[in-house]
Design an enzyme around this catalytic site. Structure first.
Site, PDB file in Angstrom:
ATOM      1  N   ASP A 101       0.888  -1.086   0.002  1.00  0.00           N
ATOM      2  CA  ASP A 101      -0.180   0.096  -0.068  1.00  0.00           C
ATOM      3  C   ASP A 101       0.891   1.468  -0.160  1.00  0.00           C
ATOM      4  OD1 ASP A 101      -3.235   0.964   0.504  1.00  0.00           O
ATOM      5  OD2 ASP A 101      -1.831   2.011   2.029  1.00  0.00           O
ATOM      6  N   ARG A 102       1.059   2.185   1.093  1.00  0.00           N
ATOM      7  CA  ARG A 102       1.816   3.340   1.041  1.00  0.00           C
ATOM      8  C   ARG A 102       2.994   2.997   0.859  1.00  0.00           C
ATOM      9  NH1 ARG A 102      -1.242   6.863  -0.965  1.00  0.00           N
ATOM     10  NH2 ARG A 102      -0.022   8.231  -0.229  1.00  0.00           N
ATOM     11  N   HIS A 146     -11.081   8.075  -0.482  1.00  0.00           N
ATOM     12  CA  HIS A 146     -10.075   8.724   0.674  1.00  0.00           C
ATOM     13  C   HIS A 146      -8.873   9.295   0.094  1.00  0.00           C
ATOM     14  CE1 HIS A 146      -8.799   4.776  -0.720  1.00  0.00           C
ATOM     15  NE2 HIS A 146      -7.811   5.068  -0.017  1.00  0.00           N
ATOM     16  N   TYR A 206      -0.909  11.390   2.038  1.00  0.00           N
ATOM     17  CA  TYR A 206      -1.787  11.197   0.885  1.00  0.00           C
ATOM     18  C   TYR A 206      -1.901  12.316  -0.003  1.00  0.00           C
ATOM     19  CZ  TYR A 206      -3.904   6.417   1.960  1.00  0.00           C
ATOM     20  OH  TYR A 206      -4.020   5.322   2.023  1.00  0.00           O
ATOM     21  N   HIS A 266      -7.123  -7.076   0.608  1.00  0.00           N
ATOM     22  CA  HIS A 266      -5.935  -6.184   0.785  1.00  0.00           C
ATOM     23  C   HIS A 266      -4.695  -6.103   1.629  1.00  0.00           C
ATOM     24  CE1 HIS A 266      -4.405  -1.896  -0.021  1.00  0.00           C
ATOM     25  NE2 HIS A 266      -4.348  -1.939   1.147  1.00  0.00           N
TER      26      HIS A 266
END
Length: 286
Positions: A101-102, A146, A206, A266
């Site tokens: 993910d990030r 988001h 983000y 995920h």
């Protein structure tokens, strides 16, 4: 909470930022980077397995967990420089790198910026930033609401999320897992506690992905820069669901690519740790 058998350190990253870092095992080094809305703890199963024959390094990214949370500087270039600095401070000039993910976006940037440092690269359940924004369109983009919320100028996103952090971050922990038992109550609580204290820095991370990170990726694309090391990408089959060829998008950046989809949700390192560990070991043999 901590990963059993790992030692914990505060180690300098880029500039004055210090990261909370769990280190275990011995052997050739591999760094594991967590995603949203988690901390290094998401790697607890994979890390303990890999520690049998590798030095495993699990940092909290800047802005997350127990790492420092500066007000700005969340370009993935800066966050990648943190990771390279941490590894070097632990005595490793080269290392394998896996991110979710990030953390996968940080790993991607580290691979582009530090090709002589990153020996092998794994990215879990993301697309490169430019491709991510390109495939998000129409009603299908609702799944990434988001991303758009936290891309807004400072103020409103932070206020909205800080008003109900458990509801906001818990929404993703619940929605994105196929197996709720993979994130037990104590781990879930640890994630939510960490996020509650990190709303501004998470939003800043983000926000960077809709601004400076795009600029950096566009420059690399224009220059023809690619990931030179062996790359493995594992992700849910979002391409089939949203109408794009995920493997082709990745191959444009990573010529030496192994791409596979998973039936796990995920949070695959927690839902299917044996699958992810096996894939990492296979990558390291390439």
């Amino acid at each position: 909470m901590k990963i059993n058998g790992f030692d914990y350190h505060r180690i300098s990253g880029d500039g004055d930022v210090k990261l909370n870092v769990a280190v275990g095992g011995s052997g050739t080094p591999i760094v594991l980077l967590h995603g949203f809305p988690q901390t290094h703890l998401m790697w607890r199963h994979v890390a303990t397995d890999l520690a049998a024959d590798h030095t495993v390094i699990c940092p909290d990214l800047r802005g997350y967990g127990e790492s420092d949370k500066p007000a700005d500087d969340y370009a993935k270039r800066v966050m990648a420089a943190d990771i390279v600095a941490v590894a070097r401070n632990l005595g490793h000039d080269t290392f394998a790198l896996a991110g979710h993910d990030r953390g996968a976006l940080v790993a991607f940037r580290a691979g582009l910026d530090h090709p002589d440092t990153i020996t092998h690269l794994m990215c879990l359940d993301v697309l490169p930033t430019l491709d991510m924004w390109d495939v998000m369109h129409g009603t299908s983009a609702a799944v990434g609401f988001h991303l758009y919320l936290m891309a807004q100028p400072p103020g409103l996103p932070e206020e909205l999320i800080a008003a109900r952090p458990e509801a906001f971050f818990g929404h993703f922990l619940d929605l994105w897992t196929n197996d709720p038992a993979a994130i037990p109550a104590d781990v879930r609580a640890a994630y939510l506690d960490a996020c509650r204290d990190a709303v501004p820095s998470i939003v800043a991370d983000y926000r960077a992905s809709a601004a400076i990170d795009v600029t950096h990726d566009q420059h690399d694309l224009a220059q023809g820069n690619k990931l030179r090391m062996p790359v493995t990408v594992i992700q849910q089959d979002w391409g089939a669901a949203l109408g794009f060829d995920a493997a082709a998008l990745w191959r444009a950046w990573a010529p030496d690519l192994h791409h596979q989809t998973t039936t796990a949700g995920h949070f695959m390192a927690e839902e299917s740790p044996a699958e992810i560990t096996t894939a990492i070991r296979a990558l390291l043999k390439r």
